[in-house]
Design a protein around this motif. Structure first.
Motif, PDB file in Angstrom:
ATOM      1  N   ARG A  38       0.820  -1.213   0.000  1.00 17.38           N
ATOM      2  CA  ARG A  38       0.000   0.000   0.000  1.00 17.38           C
ATOM      3  C   ARG A  38       0.856   1.267   0.000  1.00 17.38           C
ATOM      4  NH1 ARG A  38      -2.142  -3.435   3.635  1.00 17.38           N
ATOM      5  NH2 ARG A  38      -4.343  -4.061   3.446  1.00 17.38           N
ATOM      6  N   TYR A  63      -3.675   2.900  -1.845  1.00 14.73           N
ATOM      7  CA  TYR A  63      -3.651   2.458  -3.240  1.00 14.73           C
ATOM      8  C   TYR A  63      -2.369   1.683  -3.516  1.00 14.73           C
ATOM      9  CZ  TYR A  63      -0.419   6.383  -4.150  1.00 14.73           C
ATOM     10  OH  TYR A  63       0.657   7.243  -4.137  1.00 14.73           O
ATOM     11  N   GLU A  64      -2.383   0.960  -4.615  1.00 14.34           N
ATOM     12  CA  GLU A  64      -1.203   0.234  -5.071  1.00 14.34           C
ATOM     13  C   GLU A  64      -0.965   0.536  -6.539  1.00 14.34           C
ATOM     14  OE1 GLU A  64      -0.965  -3.958  -3.846  1.00 14.34           O
ATOM     15  OE2 GLU A  64      -2.589  -3.540  -2.423  1.00 14.34           O
ATOM     16  N   ASP A  86     -10.216  -4.647  -2.712  1.00  9.39           N
ATOM     17  CA  ASP A  86      -9.377  -3.581  -2.158  1.00  9.39           C
ATOM     18  C   ASP A  86      -8.332  -3.225  -3.189  1.00  9.39           C
ATOM     19  OD1 ASP A  86      -7.308  -5.571  -1.933  1.00  9.39           O
ATOM     20  OD2 ASP A  86      -8.068  -6.146   0.032  1.00  9.39           O
ATOM     21  N   SER A  87      -7.269  -2.579  -2.767  1.00  8.15           N
ATOM     22  CA  SER A  87      -6.237  -2.142  -3.705  1.00  8.15           C
ATOM     23  C   SER A  87      -5.368  -3.286  -4.212  1.00  8.15           C
ATOM     24  CB  SER A  87      -5.346  -1.093  -3.037  1.00  8.15           C
ATOM     25  OG  SER A  87      -4.637  -1.661  -1.938  1.00  8.15           O
ATOM     26  N   SER A 122      -4.762   0.664  -8.513  1.00  2.00           N
ATOM     27  CA  SER A 122      -6.013   0.263  -7.893  1.00  2.00           C
ATOM     28  C   SER A 122      -6.023   0.838  -6.480  1.00  2.00           C
ATOM     29  CB  SER A 122      -6.158  -1.255  -7.846  1.00  2.00           C
ATOM     30  OG  SER A 122      -7.454  -1.635  -7.421  1.00  2.00           O
ATOM     31  N   ALA A 123      -7.180   1.359  -6.061  1.00  2.00           N
ATOM     32  CA  ALA A 123      -7.286   1.994  -4.735  1.00  2.00           C
ATOM     33  C   ALA A 123      -8.442   1.411  -3.952  1.00  2.00           C
ATOM     34  CB  ALA A 123      -7.474   3.503  -4.889  1.00  2.00           C
ATOM     35  N   ASN A 124      -8.276   1.337  -2.644  1.00  2.00           N
ATOM     36  CA  ASN A 124      -9.369   0.974  -1.747  1.00  2.00           C
ATOM     37  C   ASN A 124     -10.298   2.185  -1.621  1.00  2.00           C
ATOM     38  OD1 ASN A 124      -9.697   0.168   1.770  1.00  2.00           O
ATOM     39  ND2 ASN A 124     -10.783  -0.713   0.071  1.00  2.00           N
ATOM     40  N   GLU A 162     -11.448   9.203  -5.807  1.00  2.70           N
ATOM     41  CA  GLU A 162     -10.636   8.589  -6.868  1.00  2.70           C
ATOM     42  C   GLU A 162     -10.191   9.628  -7.896  1.00  2.70           C
ATOM     43  OE1 GLU A 162     -12.095   4.036  -7.275  1.00  2.70           O
ATOM     44  OE2 GLU A 162     -13.721   5.501  -7.251  1.00  2.70           O
TER      45      GLU A 162
END
Length: 399
Positions: A38, A63-64, A86-87, A122-124, A162
């Motif tokens: 993360r 996010y990742e 999730d991310s 991709s983000a939570n 986002e």
């Protein structure tokens, strides 16, 4: 959507696979836990769409990223997760990540979303429980978990965060945004709210507005969690392991998982088979499909948070791209970028008719891409050659 899918061998008991340790009161990632892959973006205050609180203060997004943003900054791809995702879209279970990535067959080097070629993010979501600000996060006033104090959030609230993350990352526009289920809802909203940020859309097993049928399934899940005495109105974080609202969340998961699978798949896979040596007739044993559902209920409770489940399901209930915009067709008529609208032919939660409405209303869509699968809605996540081919063709088509 079941983004933590495991296939259980027909001869192996789900009960045998179950972790017998006490279930934690919350499976949320908490301050002080290993961050894993993360990264964190401190957004600050987030203006809320509906909740009378007005703003959610001190918002942080987890996010990742994979791959590198190129010099032209035109190779960015956003992967929007589904309900309990999730991310961690791809990658192994490791320190900070209790489970492996939820789309490992599709995201990675040489895969349809090729991380050697694209800068993938991709983000939570806001309201989530895996690093982004949510009900298990510390309240800025007293440091205790938000719990019942956490506000109602909509899909549009998630999308505002986002959009802010997009600008923080220096991405002028996403080459493509791909989202299954709840992720597709957010992809649609990003395209309406910030059209300059979207070059193409991959909308998988989703809808333009949540239907009464989907609201009904969601209502039953929410009621199951709230009826659990251990839920304590949402303030359960001080409960010891084994004493949290895992029964209510487990029932919610069983209801949801039933909609994620087709009736023919469940019947063909389990039939009326008995799990173990005790016959369920008389109320003592259990059928194989019962064991399967209990397995998924147990598994989710160990990695998720009951308050987050409620907030995200409520957000999905809020979804209506036409709200305040003259209706669905008027809102979607403004989204002119290329759009791939995909539906699983056996999906009984987001049926083909939902995809057809989207495809008819989106100027950049070319009908519905129909994926054959016996599985149902979960066909969007379970590795299959059909899904791989569809995503690869979409990505290559807009490359």
């Amino acid at each position: 959507m079941d983004d933590d899918e495991i296939e259980i061998d027909d001869h192996q008991s789900a009960a045998d696979m179950r972790d017998n340790s006490p279930i934690p009161a919350s499976g949320a990632w908490r301050e002080g836990d290993p961050a894993g892959r993360r990264q964190f973006f401190e957004l600050g205050d987030l203006e809320l769409d509906i909740d009378p609180l007005g703003v959610l203060p001190g918002v942080r997004i987890a996010y990742e990223t994979w791959g590198q943003l190129n010099a032209a900054r035109d190779n960015a791809v956003y992967i929007a997760h589904a309900l309990t995702g999730d991310s961690h879209a791809t990658g192994p279970a490791e320190s900070g990540h209790r489970t492996g990535g939820w789309w490992p067959a599709l995201v990675g080097p040489g895969k349809p979303v090729d991380t050697d070629k694209y800068f993938v993010v991709s983000a939570n979501v806001v309201g989530g429980c895996q690093g982004s600000t949510g009900p298990a996060s510390p309240h800025p006033d007293d440091g205790a978990p938000w719990g019942s104090r956490f506000p109602y959030v909509t899909i549009r609230d998630m999308v505002r965060a986002e959009i802010a993350l997009t600008r923080h990352l220096g991405v002028p526009s996403w080459r493509m945004i791909i989202g299954p289920s709840m992720g597709g809802m957010r992809a649609i909203e990003i395209a309406v709210m910030a059209p300059e940020l979207v070059k193409s859309l991959g909308l998988l097993g989703t809808c333009a507005a949540t239907t009464a049928d989907q609201l009904a399934w969601n209502t039953a899940q929410l009621a199951a969690i709230r009826a659990d005495p251990a839920f304590a109105g949402g303030d359960f974080y001080g409960a010891p392991d084994g004493a949290g609202p895992h029964v209510g969340m487990g029932i919610a998961r069983m209801i949801a998982h039933t909609t994620y699978r087709s009736g023919s798949e469940l019947t063909g896979r389990f039939g009326r088979e008995v799990q173990g040596d005790v016959n369920p007739l008389g109320g003592r044993g259990q059928y194989a499909v019962e064991s399967y559902l209990r397995h998924h209920a147990d598994k989710l409770a160990r990695r998720f948070d009951a308050n987050t489940y409620i907030r995200l399901v409520e957000a999905m209930c809020s979804h209506d791209v036409g709200r305040g915009r003259g209706g669905v067709h008027e809102a979607l008529s403004r989204v002119t970028v290329p759009a791939m609208v995909m539906s699983v032919d056996t999906d009984r939660l987001y049926p083909v008719s939902d995809a057809q409405l989207l495809a008819d209303a989106l100027p950049g869509a070319n009908g519905v891409t129909l994926m054959p699968s016996a599985i149902g809605h979960d066909g969007l996540l379970v590795d299959s050659p059909e899904l791989t081919d569809i995503i690869r063709e979409f990505v290559e088509g807009v490359a």
